[in-house]
Write a protein that holds these residues in place. Sequence first.
Motif, PDB file in Angstrom:
ATOM      1  N   UNK A  83       0.836  -1.197   0.000  1.00 34.83           N
ATOM      2  CA  UNK A  83       0.000   0.000   0.000  1.00 34.83           C
ATOM      3  C   UNK A  83       0.875   1.253   0.000  1.00 34.83           C
ATOM      4  N   UNK A  84       1.909   1.275   0.820  1.00 38.33           N
ATOM      5  CA  UNK A  84       2.805   2.435   0.883  1.00 38.33           C
ATOM      6  C   UNK A  84       3.521   2.646  -0.448  1.00 38.33           C
ATOM      7  N   UNK A  85       3.943   1.572  -1.087  1.00 34.85           N
ATOM      8  CA  UNK A  85       4.606   1.691  -2.387  1.00 34.85           C
ATOM      9  C   UNK A  85       3.663   2.276  -3.429  1.00 34.85           C
ATOM     10  N   UNK A  86       2.408   1.842  -3.409  1.00 36.01           N
ATOM     11  CA  UNK A  86       1.419   2.371  -4.354  1.00 36.01           C
ATOM     12  C   UNK A  86       1.180   3.853  -4.105  1.00 36.01           C
ATOM     13  N   UNK A  87       1.043   4.230  -2.855  1.00 30.12           N
ATOM     14  CA  UNK A  87       0.819   5.647  -2.516  1.00 30.12           C
ATOM     15  C   UNK A  87       2.014   6.489  -2.962  1.00 30.12           C
ATOM     16  N   UNK A  88       3.217   6.001  -2.701  1.00 33.26           N
ATOM     17  CA  UNK A  88       4.421   6.723  -3.131  1.00 33.26           C
ATOM     18  C   UNK A  88       4.445   6.889  -4.647  1.00 33.26           C
ATOM     19  N   UNK A  89       4.068   5.867  -5.373  1.00 39.39           N
ATOM     20  CA  UNK A  89       4.057   5.943  -6.838  1.00 39.39           C
ATOM     21  C   UNK A  89       3.023   6.959  -7.322  1.00 39.39           C
ATOM     22  N   UNK A  90       1.869   6.988  -6.675  1.00 39.30           N
ATOM     23  CA  UNK A  90       0.819   7.935  -7.066  1.00 39.30           C
ATOM     24  C   UNK A  90       1.271   9.372  -6.822  1.00 39.30           C
ATOM     25  N   UNK A  91       1.827   9.627  -5.638  1.00 42.71           N
ATOM     26  CA  UNK A  91       2.203  10.993  -5.280  1.00 42.71           C
ATOM     27  C   UNK A  91       3.526  11.440  -5.910  1.00 42.71           C
ATOM     28  N   UNK A  92       4.259  10.530  -6.491  1.00 44.57           N
ATOM     29  CA  UNK A  92       5.515  10.876  -7.156  1.00 44.57           C
ATOM     30  C   UNK A  92       5.288  11.806  -8.342  1.00 44.57           C
ATOM     31  N   UNK A  93       4.091  11.812  -8.873  1.00 43.55           N
ATOM     32  CA  UNK A  93       3.782  12.658 -10.022  1.00 43.55           C
ATOM     33  C   UNK A  93       3.700  14.146  -9.625  1.00 43.55           C
TER      34      UNK A  93
END
Length: 139
Positions: A83-93
Motif C-alpha cells: 500500500x505504501x509503495x502504491x501511494x508513493x508511486x501515485x504521489x511521485x507525479x
Amino acid sequence: MMDEGVSLARSKFLLLLECQGPQRSTDIACALGFAPRTVTEAIDGLERDKLVKREPDPKDRRAKIVSITDMGRTVISAAQQPQHKTIEAIFAVLTEDQKQHMKEIIRCLSEKTEELQRERDKSEGIADAAPVRSLHAVG
C-alpha cells in the motif's frame, strides 16, 4: 493486504489498536461500526493467531482490554508495504510545491473537522469525548 495474509477486516482491527492503543471490545465495536458479537469473534481469531492479547481492565474487573502484540505489529507493517509503495508511486507525479499545497489543504480541512466535532460534542453534552483521529496523521 491479502497478499500478506491479512484481510481488510483484520487490518482494521490491528490498525485501530496500533494507532489508538489498547481498547475495550465495546470501544472497538463503536469505532469500527461493528456489532459487539462480530468484534468478539474477530478478537478470538486474532488472539488465537497471537496478533492481539486480552488483559484485565484495571478499571473494571469484568472487562478486558485488547492490545496489539509485537507479532500483530509485524503482520500489519508487512501488509502495509504494498500500500505504501502504491501511494508513493501515485504521489511521485506531484512536485514538492504541489505536495506542500495539498498538505496545507488537508491541514485546513482537518482543523475544520475537529472544530465541527468539538461543537457537535458540546451540543450533545459530551464532555470527555475521545478525539477524532486527525487528518494530520495523513501527511
